[in-house]
Scaffold this motif. Sequence first.
Motif, PDB file in Angstrom:
ATOM      1  N   MET A  79      -9.037  37.299  12.960  1.00  0.00           N
ATOM      2  CA  MET A  79     -10.117  36.401  13.396  1.00  0.00           C
ATOM      3  C   MET A  79     -11.324  37.247  13.862  1.00  0.00           C
ATOM      4  N   ARG A  80     -12.456  36.526  13.704  1.00  0.00           N
ATOM      5  CA  ARG A  80     -12.616  35.224  13.110  1.00  0.00           C
ATOM      6  C   ARG A  80     -12.685  35.246  11.587  1.00  0.00           C
ATOM      7  N   ALA A  81     -13.288  36.315  11.051  1.00  0.00           N
ATOM      8  CA  ALA A  81     -13.712  36.262   9.653  1.00  0.00           C
ATOM      9  C   ALA A  81     -12.562  35.987   8.678  1.00  0.00           C
ATOM     10  N   LEU A 103      -9.354  39.776  16.902  1.00  0.00           N
ATOM     11  CA  LEU A 103      -9.966  41.088  17.192  1.00  0.00           C
ATOM     12  C   LEU A 103     -11.469  40.963  17.075  1.00  0.00           C
ATOM     13  N   GLY A 203     -18.078  36.904   9.794  1.00  0.00           N
ATOM     14  CA  GLY A 203     -17.811  35.836  10.760  1.00  0.00           C
ATOM     15  C   GLY A 203     -19.049  34.985  10.989  1.00  0.00           C
TER      16      GLY A 203
HETATM   17  O1  LIG Z   1     -17.200  38.075  13.642  1.00  0.00           O
HETATM   18  P1  LIG Z   1     -15.771  38.262  14.026  1.00  0.00           P
HETATM   19  O2  LIG Z   1     -15.351  37.324  15.088  1.00  0.00           O
HETATM   20  O3  LIG Z   1     -14.889  38.211  12.832  1.00  0.00           O
HETATM   21  O4  LIG Z   1     -15.564  39.688  14.668  1.00  0.00           O
HETATM   22  P2  LIG Z   1     -16.269  41.092  14.427  1.00  0.00           P
HETATM   23  O5  LIG Z   1     -17.416  40.925  13.484  1.00  0.00           O
HETATM   24  O6  LIG Z   1     -16.703  41.543  15.763  1.00  0.00           O
HETATM   25  O7  LIG Z   1     -15.206  41.963  13.874  1.00  0.00           O
END
Ligand SMILES: O=P(O)(O)OP(=O)(O)O
Length: 210
Positions: A79-81, A103, A203
Amino acid sequence: MEKHVHVFHHPLIQHKLGIIREESTGPKEFRELVNEIAKLMAYEITLDLPLTDVTVQTPVAKTTVKRLSGKKLGIVPIMRAGLGMVDGILSLIPVAKVGHIGLYRDPETLEAIEYYAKLPEDAGERELIVVDPMLATGGSASAALTAIKKRGAKNIKFLCLISVKEGIDRIHQDHPDVPIYTGAIDPGLNEKSYIDPGFGDAGDRLFGTK
Ligand SMILES: O=P(O)(O)OP(=O)(O)O
Ligand SMILES: O=c1ccn([C@@H]2O[C@H](COP(=O)(O)O)[C@@H](O)[C@H]2O)c(=O)[nH]1
Ligand SMILES: [Mg+2]
């Protein structure tokens, strides 16, 4: 162990990757395409799933048909992506269980900070596909794989849309047992450790947060 990186050359995957790279592609289309690409990739990485023969009764006669016979599958989005890839894979493998690793990448230190982890209880008996659209420095994927192995997982594949050599080398070094599947290996990282050209923050683009 042999270093394993597989790049998907399927024209549909390459075409759709080209569209999500465009800055003008908005969150709705971006989400749809990420799921479609993940589904196509899942189709390709499941080509070698083992089958066994079973006998069934059709309305006409008894016959022998094929059934999946190997380990059960699991999907673990980072998460999130990584969430953006789950529905596409589930549409192909609806019985897969879904674990989650939360993470985020500290923007200054680039260290992966864990904030959530929940895996299926039988993670150790499953073939797990860990998914994140981007493999940049490799810090997030490496930390996620460590967290997942700590909870018993042994049989893991890592699936991403775009990667760079730095991240691939990091996974080979920290997790040589985990094969990497990717849609592209881009030339490198920019000064903020974003993949260049990549497609920005996955994300934020999925969820419209920037
Ligand atoms: O955008 P996210 O939440 O997937 O986290 P990040 O870009 O900090 O890895
Ligand atoms: O171009 C990028 C690069 C990274 N991300 C996000 O960060 C992590 C991966 O970065 P690592 O440096 O490999 O830890 C990944 O979870 C992405 O969500 C990105 O979106 N775009
Ligand atoms: Mg992000």
